[in-house]
Design a protein around this motif. Structure first.
Motif, mmCIF file in Angstrom:
data_model
loop_
_atom_site.group_PDB
_atom_site.id
_atom_site.type_symbol
_atom_site.label_atom_id
_atom_site.label_comp_id
_atom_site.label_asym_id
_atom_site.label_seq_id
_atom_site.Cartn_x
_atom_site.Cartn_y
_atom_site.Cartn_z
ATOM 1 N N GLY A 1 0.815 -1.201 0.000
ATOM 2 C CA GLY A 1 0.000 0.000 0.000
ATOM 3 C C GLY A 1 0.850 1.253 0.000
ATOM 4 O O GLY A 1 2.076 1.198 0.124
ATOM 5 N N GLY A 2 0.203 2.395 -0.175
ATOM 6 C CA GLY A 2 0.934 3.657 -0.167
ATOM 7 C C GLY A 2 0.100 4.786 -0.717
ATOM 8 O O GLY A 2 -1.118 4.664 -0.879
ATOM 9 N N SER B 1 -0.717 3.434 -10.348
ATOM 10 C CA SER B 1 -0.872 1.998 -10.095
ATOM 11 C C SER B 1 -0.177 1.596 -8.804
ATOM 12 O O SER B 1 0.805 2.231 -8.388
ATOM 13 C CB SER B 1 -0.272 1.188 -11.248
ATOM 14 O OG SER B 1 -0.927 1.450 -12.454
ATOM 15 N N LEU B 2 -0.696 0.552 -8.208
ATOM 16 C CA LEU B 2 -0.073 -0.099 -7.064
ATOM 17 C C LEU B 2 -0.314 -1.597 -7.185
ATOM 18 O O LEU B 2 -1.328 -2.013 -7.767
ATOM 19 C CB LEU B 2 -0.667 0.384 -5.734
ATOM 20 C CG LEU B 2 -0.271 1.749 -5.192
ATOM 21 C CD1 LEU B 2 -1.105 2.081 -3.956
ATOM 22 C CD2 LEU B 2 1.213 1.803 -4.871
ATOM 23 N N ARG B 3 0.603 -2.375 -6.624
ATOM 24 C CA ARG B 3 0.376 -3.810 -6.538
ATOM 25 C C ARG B 3 0.449 -4.226 -5.078
ATOM 26 O O ARG B 3 1.483 -4.055 -4.432
ATOM 27 C CB ARG B 3 1.391 -4.618 -7.346
ATOM 28 C CG ARG B 3 1.006 -6.102 -7.389
ATOM 29 C CD ARG B 3 1.900 -6.934 -8.261
ATOM 30 N NE ARG B 3 3.129 -7.340 -7.588
ATOM 31 C CZ ARG B 3 3.825 -8.433 -7.893
ATOM 32 N NH1 ARG B 3 3.407 -9.221 -8.868
ATOM 33 N NH2 ARG B 3 4.934 -8.717 -7.248
ATOM 34 N N LEU B 4 -0.651 -4.762 -4.594
ATOM 35 C CA LEU B 4 -0.708 -5.274 -3.232
ATOM 36 C C LEU B 4 -0.336 -6.753 -3.227
ATOM 37 O O LEU B 4 -0.675 -7.485 -4.164
ATOM 38 C CB LEU B 4 -2.101 -5.098 -2.640
ATOM 39 C CG LEU B 4 -2.679 -3.684 -2.645
ATOM 40 C CD1 LEU B 4 -4.042 -3.678 -1.951
ATOM 41 C CD2 LEU B 4 -1.740 -2.694 -2.012
ATOM 42 N N SER B 5 0.332 -7.154 -2.185
ATOM 43 C CA SER B 5 0.669 -8.554 -1.991
ATOM 44 C C SER B 5 0.117 -9.016 -0.653
ATOM 45 O O SER B 5 0.017 -8.233 0.295
ATOM 46 C CB SER B 5 2.194 -8.763 -2.002
ATOM 47 O OG SER B 5 2.754 -8.380 -3.228
ATOM 48 N N CYS B 6 -0.202 -10.273 -0.588
ATOM 49 C CA CYS B 6 -0.678 -10.875 0.663
ATOM 50 C C CYS B 6 0.050 -12.210 0.822
ATOM 51 O O CYS B 6 -0.202 -13.146 0.059
ATOM 52 C CB CYS B 6 -2.180 -11.076 0.621
ATOM 53 S SG CYS B 6 -2.855 -11.980 2.032
ATOM 54 N N GLU C 1 -11.624 7.603 -5.085
ATOM 55 C CA GLU C 1 -12.609 6.779 -4.380
ATOM 56 C C GLU C 1 -12.109 5.370 -4.076
ATOM 57 O O GLU C 1 -12.790 4.605 -3.388
ATOM 58 C CB GLU C 1 -13.926 6.707 -5.155
ATOM 59 C CG GLU C 1 -13.783 6.322 -6.611
ATOM 60 C CD GLU C 1 -13.759 7.532 -7.528
ATOM 61 O OE1 GLU C 1 -13.056 8.528 -7.209
ATOM 62 O OE2 GLU C 1 -14.426 7.464 -8.585
ATOM 63 N N ASP C 2 -10.928 5.015 -4.576
ATOM 64 C CA ASP C 2 -10.314 3.735 -4.208
ATOM 65 C C ASP C 2 -9.576 3.827 -2.877
ATOM 66 O O ASP C 2 -9.095 2.808 -2.372
ATOM 67 C CB ASP C 2 -9.323 3.289 -5.289
ATOM 68 C CG ASP C 2 -9.994 2.955 -6.610
ATOM 69 O OD1 ASP C 2 -9.448 3.343 -7.660
ATOM 70 O OD2 ASP C 2 -11.068 2.318 -6.586
ATOM 71 N N THR C 3 -9.483 5.019 -2.331
ATOM 72 C CA THR C 3 -8.797 5.197 -1.053
ATOM 73 C C THR C 3 -9.496 4.399 0.042
ATOM 74 O O THR C 3 -10.699 4.532 0.261
ATOM 75 C CB THR C 3 -8.761 6.686 -0.666
ATOM 76 O OG1 THR C 3 -7.964 7.394 -1.614
ATOM 77 C CG2 THR C 3 -8.177 6.876 0.725
ATOM 78 N N ALA C 4 -8.721 3.538 0.716
ATOM 79 C CA ALA C 4 -9.282 2.664 1.756
ATOM 80 C C ALA C 4 -8.150 1.841 2.360
ATOM 81 O O ALA C 4 -7.026 1.838 1.845
ATOM 82 C CB ALA C 4 -10.330 1.729 1.167
ATOM 83 N N VAL C 5 -8.482 1.148 3.427
ATOM 84 C CA VAL C 5 -7.607 0.086 3.921
ATOM 85 C C VAL C 5 -8.009 -1.187 3.192
ATOM 86 O O VAL C 5 -9.199 -1.533 3.159
ATOM 87 C CB VAL C 5 -7.726 -0.093 5.444
ATOM 88 C CG1 VAL C 5 -6.849 -1.255 5.904
ATOM 89 C CG2 VAL C 5 -7.339 1.190 6.165
ATOM 90 N N TYR C 6 -7.021 -1.841 2.606
ATOM 91 C CA TYR C 6 -7.267 -3.054 1.842
ATOM 92 C C TYR C 6 -6.854 -4.272 2.662
ATOM 93 O O TYR C 6 -5.751 -4.307 3.228
ATOM 94 C CB TYR C 6 -6.496 -3.016 0.522
ATOM 95 C CG TYR C 6 -7.155 -2.125 -0.497
ATOM 96 C CD1 TYR C 6 -7.153 -0.733 -0.350
ATOM 97 C CD2 TYR C 6 -7.804 -2.654 -1.613
ATOM 98 C CE1 TYR C 6 -7.775 0.089 -1.270
ATOM 99 C CE2 TYR C 6 -8.420 -1.841 -2.544
ATOM 100 C CZ TYR C 6 -8.407 -0.469 -2.362
ATOM 101 O OH TYR C 6 -9.029 0.345 -3.282
ATOM 102 N N GLN D 1 -2.885 0.395 3.919
ATOM 103 C CA GLN D 1 -3.556 1.626 3.512
ATOM 104 C C GLN D 1 -3.197 1.985 2.078
ATOM 105 O O GLN D 1 -2.015 2.001 1.691
ATOM 106 C CB GLN D 1 -3.145 2.775 4.437
ATOM 107 C CG GLN D 1 -3.711 4.128 4.060
ATOM 108 C CD GLN D 1 -5.203 4.229 4.293
ATOM 109 O OE1 GLN D 1 -5.695 3.833 5.363
ATOM 110 N NE2 GLN D 1 -5.936 4.765 3.321
ATOM 111 N N VAL D 2 -4.216 2.296 1.304
ATOM 112 C CA VAL D 2 -4.047 2.824 -0.050
ATOM 113 C C VAL D 2 -4.709 4.200 -0.084
ATOM 114 O O VAL D 2 -5.890 4.327 0.247
ATOM 115 C CB VAL D 2 -4.678 1.902 -1.102
ATOM 116 C CG1 VAL D 2 -4.680 2.580 -2.477
ATOM 117 C CG2 VAL D 2 -3.941 0.573 -1.161
#
Length: 122
Positions: free
Chosen positions: A9-10, A17-22, A89-94, A117-118
């Protein structure tokens, strides 16, 4: 038992663009369906995307369809969320989550990460 840790996140400008990993612990990761959810301040947690244990079944929320891509690498015990054309509007905790079967309802997921957080600036 599955433990999940999100990262990636960031803060990004709109259109970026961002890439989240889990990353998941546990040898049974490949048997779980995985989902991404998000929660903005003052709003309920909402579904973003899910992927079945083999990756054959994938679904997206209408709000992210065509912009986000979910994928998984069972050899690395990791699920990803590639997010393109980001909007404020994509701002959120993912959050990533694991379940025995795919679904849109967060209540059907058994394990959750701590969230990342994004923030998308306009």
């Amino acid at each position: 038992q599955v433990q999940l840790v999100e990262s990636g996140g960031g803060l990004v400008q709109a259109g970026g663009s961002l890439r989240l990993s889990c990353a998941a612990s546990g040898r049974t990761f490949s048997s779980y369906a995985m989902g991404w959810f998000r929660q903005a301040p003052g709003k309920e947690r909402e579904f973003v995307a899910f992927i079945s244990w083999r990756g054959a079944n994938i679904r997206y929320a209408d709000s992210v369809k065509g912009r986000f891509t979910i994928s998984r690498d069972n050899a690395k015990n990791t699920v990803y969320l590639q997010m393109n054309s980001l909007k404020p509007e994509d701002t959120a905790v993912y959050y990533c989550a694991a379940a025995k079967s795919t679904g849109w309802d967060p209540l059907s997921y058994d394990y959750w990460g701590q969230g990342t957080q994004v923030t998308v600036s306009s």
